[in-house]
Scaffold this motif. Structure first.
Motif, short mmCIF file in Angstrom:
data_model
loop_
_atom_site.label_atom_id
_atom_site.label_comp_id
_atom_site.label_asym_id
_atom_site.label_seq_id
_atom_site.Cartn_x
_atom_site.Cartn_y
_atom_site.Cartn_z
N VAL A 1 49.87 -1.69 154.75
CA VAL A 1 49.30 -2.62 153.78
C VAL A 1 50.12 -2.67 152.78
O VAL A 1 50.55 -1.61 152.25
CB VAL A 1 47.81 -2.14 153.34
CG1 VAL A 1 47.34 -3.03 152.50
CG2 VAL A 1 47.02 -1.87 154.73
N SER A 2 50.65 -3.78 152.49
CA SER A 2 51.25 -4.05 151.08
C SER A 2 50.51 -5.01 150.33
O SER A 2 49.93 -6.14 150.67
CB SER A 2 52.67 -4.41 151.61
OG SER A 2 52.82 -5.86 152.12
N LEU A 3 50.78 -4.70 149.01
CA LEU A 3 50.14 -5.58 147.82
C LEU A 3 51.15 -6.09 146.84
O LEU A 3 52.08 -5.28 146.52
CB LEU A 3 49.10 -4.82 147.30
CG LEU A 3 47.64 -4.14 148.17
CD1 LEU A 3 47.02 -3.35 147.44
CD2 LEU A 3 46.98 -5.50 148.69
N THR B 1 48.39 -11.99 156.56
CA THR B 1 48.74 -12.23 155.13
C THR B 1 47.69 -13.02 154.67
O THR B 1 47.30 -14.06 155.22
CB THR B 1 49.97 -12.71 155.22
OG1 THR B 1 51.08 -11.98 155.64
CG2 THR B 1 50.57 -12.84 153.60
N MET C 1 48.36 -9.95 149.61
CA MET C 1 48.08 -8.76 150.88
C MET C 1 48.55 -8.89 152.04
O MET C 1 48.44 -10.13 152.60
CB MET C 1 46.57 -8.49 150.71
CG MET C 1 46.26 -7.29 151.47
SD MET C 1 44.45 -7.22 151.85
CE MET C 1 44.33 -8.58 153.04
N SER C 2 49.29 -7.95 152.55
CA SER C 2 49.70 -8.23 154.03
C SER C 2 49.25 -6.88 154.85
O SER C 2 49.42 -5.76 154.15
CB SER C 2 51.10 -8.22 154.27
OG SER C 2 51.62 -9.55 153.79
N ILE C 3 48.98 -7.13 155.91
CA ILE C 3 48.47 -5.89 157.01
C ILE C 3 49.20 -6.14 158.08
O ILE C 3 49.38 -7.02 158.59
CB ILE C 3 46.77 -6.00 157.35
CG1 ILE C 3 46.05 -5.86 155.90
CG2 ILE C 3 46.73 -4.62 158.26
CD1 ILE C 3 44.59 -6.16 156.13
#
Length: 146
Positions: A142-144, A111, A115-117
């Motif tokens: 992937v989240s933004l 993180t 953004m998180s992968i």
């Protein structure tokens, strides 16, 4: 109180003639301990479908996570669930009236800001109490956040 220790549980009783399984009872308890970057947890659960021949399932789950730093964490967990056959008795869990589902999984996440992968891999056998079945899931997301 012990710093970092969390203990809890719950019970439920649903009287229903409209759900697929009918009436059922649920019980669960858990314990979690966090110290620094490491968190360890364990839980046991039980469900009984009382209106469908006393079928149900019992099980346990455990997991451990490690926060490598503020941005990266890894975790591993396992679960076992015994699916009980119709007409079980209290000792059926040790007899031949059950199918044991086993599941294990590993996760990693990174993180940074919004953004998180994340990546996960989970494997299981005897899925939903069906002997001889197996499944594996590998997922990268992937989240933004805006």
């Amino acid at each position: 109180m012990v710093p970092g220790l969390t203990i809890g549980g719950g019970i439920g009783d649903v009287d229903s003639t409209t759900t697929a399984t009918g009436s059922y009872e649920d019980n669960v308890w858990y314990v979690k301990y966090a110290m620094g970057p490491i968190t360890v947890g364990y839980s046991e659960f039980e469900s009984r479908y009382t209106s469908s021949g006393n079928t149900g399932h019992d099980g346990n789950v455990w997991g451990v996570s490690y926060a490598i730093n503020d941005n990266i964490s890894v975790s591993y967990g396992e679960s076992e669930t015994d699916f009980l056959a119709s007409g079980y008795t209290d000792d059926a869990i040790n007899g031949d009236k059950h199918v044991k589902q086993t599941t294990e999984g590993m996760n990693i996440s990174y993180t940074m800001g919004g953004m998180s992968i994340r990546a996960t891999n989970t494997e299981g056998s005897n899925i939903d109490g069906s002997s001889g079945t197996s499944d594996e899931l590998t997922e990268v997301s992937v989240s933004l956040a805006f």
